[in-house]
Motif scaffolding. Structure first.
Motif, PDB file in Angstrom:
ATOM      1  N   ILE A  87       0.842  -1.209   0.000  1.00  0.00           N
ATOM      2  CA  ILE A  87       0.000   0.000   0.000  1.00  0.00           C
ATOM      3  C   ILE A  87       0.863   1.240   0.000  1.00  0.00           C
ATOM      4  O   ILE A  87       0.620   2.203  -0.736  1.00  0.00           O
ATOM      5  N   ASP A  88       1.925   1.218   0.854  1.00  0.00           N
ATOM      6  CA  ASP A  88       2.821   2.368   0.917  1.00  0.00           C
ATOM      7  C   ASP A  88       3.534   2.584  -0.409  1.00  0.00           C
ATOM      8  O   ASP A  88       3.704   3.713  -0.862  1.00  0.00           O
ATOM      9  N   ASP A  89       3.985   1.456  -1.038  1.00  0.00           N
ATOM     10  CA  ASP A  89       4.649   1.572  -2.333  1.00  0.00           C
ATOM     11  C   ASP A  89       3.716   2.178  -3.366  1.00  0.00           C
ATOM     12  O   ASP A  89       4.110   3.013  -4.178  1.00  0.00           O
ATOM     13  N   LYS A  90       2.451   1.728  -3.320  1.00  0.00           N
ATOM     14  CA  LYS A  90       1.478   2.246  -4.283  1.00  0.00           C
ATOM     15  C   LYS A  90       1.235   3.727  -4.040  1.00  0.00           C
ATOM     16  O   LYS A  90       1.127   4.526  -4.970  1.00  0.00           O
ATOM     17  N   LYS A  91       1.135   4.128  -2.747  1.00  0.00           N
ATOM     18  CA  LYS A  91       0.926   5.539  -2.423  1.00  0.00           C
ATOM     19  C   LYS A  91       2.117   6.370  -2.882  1.00  0.00           C
ATOM     20  O   LYS A  91       1.960   7.433  -3.460  1.00  0.00           O
ATOM     21  N   ASP A  92       3.342   5.849  -2.564  1.00  0.00           N
ATOM     22  CA  ASP A  92       4.532   6.591  -2.942  1.00  0.00           C
ATOM     23  C   ASP A  92       4.626   6.756  -4.452  1.00  0.00           C
ATOM     24  O   ASP A  92       4.970   7.807  -4.961  1.00  0.00           O
ATOM     25  N   HIS A  93       4.301   5.677  -5.138  1.00  0.00           N
ATOM     26  CA  HIS A  93       4.370   5.745  -6.601  1.00  0.00           C
ATOM     27  C   HIS A  93       3.313   6.686  -7.156  1.00  0.00           C
ATOM     28  O   HIS A  93       3.535   7.423  -8.100  1.00  0.00           O
ATOM     29  N   ARG A  94       2.135   6.650  -6.576  1.00  0.00           N
ATOM     30  CA  ARG A  94       1.050   7.485  -7.053  1.00  0.00           C
ATOM     31  C   ARG A  94       1.323   8.960  -6.777  1.00  0.00           C
ATOM     32  O   ARG A  94       0.925   9.829  -7.549  1.00  0.00           O
ATOM     33  N   LEU A  95       2.039   9.257  -5.670  1.00  0.00           N
ATOM     34  CA  LEU A  95       2.294  10.640  -5.295  1.00  0.00           C
ATOM     35  C   LEU A  95       3.676  11.110  -5.742  1.00  0.00           C
ATOM     36  O   LEU A  95       4.196  12.080  -5.221  1.00  0.00           O
ATOM     37  N   ASN A  96       4.261  10.394  -6.688  1.00  0.00           N
ATOM     38  CA  ASN A  96       5.596  10.724  -7.160  1.00  0.00           C
ATOM     39  C   ASN A  96       5.546  11.920  -8.100  1.00  0.00           C
ATOM     40  O   ASN A  96       5.708  11.789  -9.312  1.00  0.00           O
TER      41      ASN A  96
ATOM     42  N   GLU B   2      -0.043   6.251 -14.284  1.00  0.00           N
ATOM     43  CA  GLU B   2       1.250   6.172 -13.613  1.00  0.00           C
ATOM     44  C   GLU B   2       2.385   6.103 -14.638  1.00  0.00           C
ATOM     45  O   GLU B   2       3.460   6.668 -14.427  1.00  0.00           O
ATOM     46  N   SER B   3       2.141   5.410 -15.739  1.00  0.00           N
ATOM     47  CA  SER B   3       3.157   5.304 -16.789  1.00  0.00           C
ATOM     48  C   SER B   3       3.440   6.671 -17.411  1.00  0.00           C
ATOM     49  O   SER B   3       4.600   7.023 -17.665  1.00  0.00           O
TER      50      SER B   3
ATOM     51  N   THR C 284       6.992   8.735 -17.144  1.00  0.00           N
ATOM     52  CA  THR C 284       7.708   9.197 -18.335  1.00  0.00           C
ATOM     53  C   THR C 284       7.965  10.693 -18.279  1.00  0.00           C
ATOM     54  O   THR C 284       9.074  11.162 -18.568  1.00  0.00           O
ATOM     55  N   LEU C 285       6.943  11.447 -17.879  1.00  0.00           N
ATOM     56  CA  LEU C 285       7.084  12.902 -17.804  1.00  0.00           C
ATOM     57  C   LEU C 285       8.124  13.289 -16.755  1.00  0.00           C
ATOM     58  O   LEU C 285       8.960  14.178 -16.986  1.00  0.00           O
ATOM     59  N   ASN C 286       8.088  12.627 -15.605  1.00  0.00           N
ATOM     60  CA  ASN C 286       9.086  12.893 -14.560  1.00  0.00           C
ATOM     61  C   ASN C 286      10.497  12.603 -15.058  1.00  0.00           C
ATOM     62  O   ASN C 286      11.444  13.351 -14.788  1.00  0.00           O
ATOM     63  N   LYS C 287      10.632  11.482 -15.772  1.00  0.00           N
ATOM     64  CA  LYS C 287      11.943  11.089 -16.289  1.00  0.00           C
ATOM     65  C   LYS C 287      12.475  12.111 -17.289  1.00  0.00           C
ATOM     66  O   LYS C 287      13.668  12.453 -17.265  1.00  0.00           O
ATOM     67  N   LEU C 288      11.603  12.608 -18.141  1.00  0.00           N
ATOM     68  CA  LEU C 288      12.025  13.600 -19.134  1.00  0.00           C
ATOM     69  C   LEU C 288      12.506  14.879 -18.460  1.00  0.00           C
ATOM     70  O   LEU C 288      13.540  15.446 -18.849  1.00  0.00           O
ATOM     71  N   ILE C 289      11.769  15.329 -17.447  1.00  0.00           N
ATOM     72  CA  ILE C 289      12.096  16.601 -16.797  1.00  0.00           C
ATOM     73  C   ILE C 289      13.281  16.468 -15.847  1.00  0.00           C
ATOM     74  O   ILE C 289      14.166  17.337 -15.818  1.00  0.00           O
ATOM     75  N   ALA C 290      13.292  15.404 -15.063  1.00  0.00           N
ATOM     76  CA  ALA C 290      14.327  15.270 -14.035  1.00  0.00           C
ATOM     77  C   ALA C 290      15.650  14.719 -14.567  1.00  0.00           C
ATOM     78  O   ALA C 290      16.705  14.989 -13.986  1.00  0.00           O
TER      79      ALA C 290
END
Length: 210
Positions: free
Chosen positions: A61-70, A114-115, A119-125
């Motif tokens: 659940i925590d992993d899912k939350k962390d991933h969702r709020l990334n 999430e995908s 992808t957007l995070n990867k492009l920017i960061a």
């Protein structure tokens, strides 16, 4: 038979049964202790399994939350922001990066997949900082004059700008998609209210505050 011999026989008659009774009780006590120990181990193992299962569920659940709020929270130390205010970066690049950042911040991140967010995070960061850093390692004159793509007749400058514009286009499409998701929620809310009004026998346009 002498008195002493008789006394020994009587003692044996009394002591031997008592010995076997005590031995049997001791044996039974040992068996009971073993059973209790086995029951304790079984209960402990069950508790460990249950705890491990609960921990596993919580971690998922925590992993899912962390991933969702990334979601990226820009700060002065973020590589993207550092390059955005680096005067060595061509003005056109920085203007396009600024547009990308604005598109990102105005996007409703919970309305994209999430995908797409990954992808957007990867492009920017990662991708944009690497792209700009590589460009800055080139001689400025060479970067703007030497053609590296003969098919498009593009220089290094043109190639980087083209990639930035493609990332901007991608971020704009995701932003539009996220806005549409919110609009769908608003329309669903209106349809719900219309149904409520119909069930109450009143049309929505007939409701007036007096």
């Amino acid at each position: 038979m002498s008195f002493f011999t008789l006394l020994i026989l009587l003692s044996l008659i009394l002591i031997v049964p008592i010995f076997f009774v005590i031995k049997e009780k001791s044996k039974q006590a040992q068996i009971d202790t073993v059973h209790r120990h086995q029951e304790y181990l079984a209960a402990a193992a069950t508790n460990i399994d249950q705890n491990q299962t609960q921990i596993s569920v919580i971690e998922k659940i925590d992993d899912k939350k962390d991933h969702r709020l990334n979601v990226i929270h820009f700060s002065a130390h973020h590589p993207f922001i550092k390059l955005l205010y680096n005067e060595q970066v061509p003005h056109t690049f920085r203007a396009t990066m600024d547009d990308i950042g604005q598109q990102y911040e105005s996007t409703h991140h919970d309305q994209i997949t999430e995908s797409q967010l990954f992808t957007l995070n990867k492009l920017i960061a990662t991708r944009i900082p690497e792209l700009i850093t590589d460009y800055l390692s080139l001689d400025p004159q060479y970067a703007k004059t030497f053609v590296i793509d003969t098919d498009k007749q593009n220089t290094s400058y043109d190639t980087v700008l083209e990639q930035l514009n493609s990332i901007l286009d991608f971020s704009q499409k995701l932003n539009t998609q996220s806005q549409s998701g919110v609009v769908d929620k608003l329309l669903a809310s209106r349809r719900y209210l219309d149904d409520v009004y119909k069930e109450s026998g009143m049309a929505a346009d007939s409701l007036q505050i007096k």
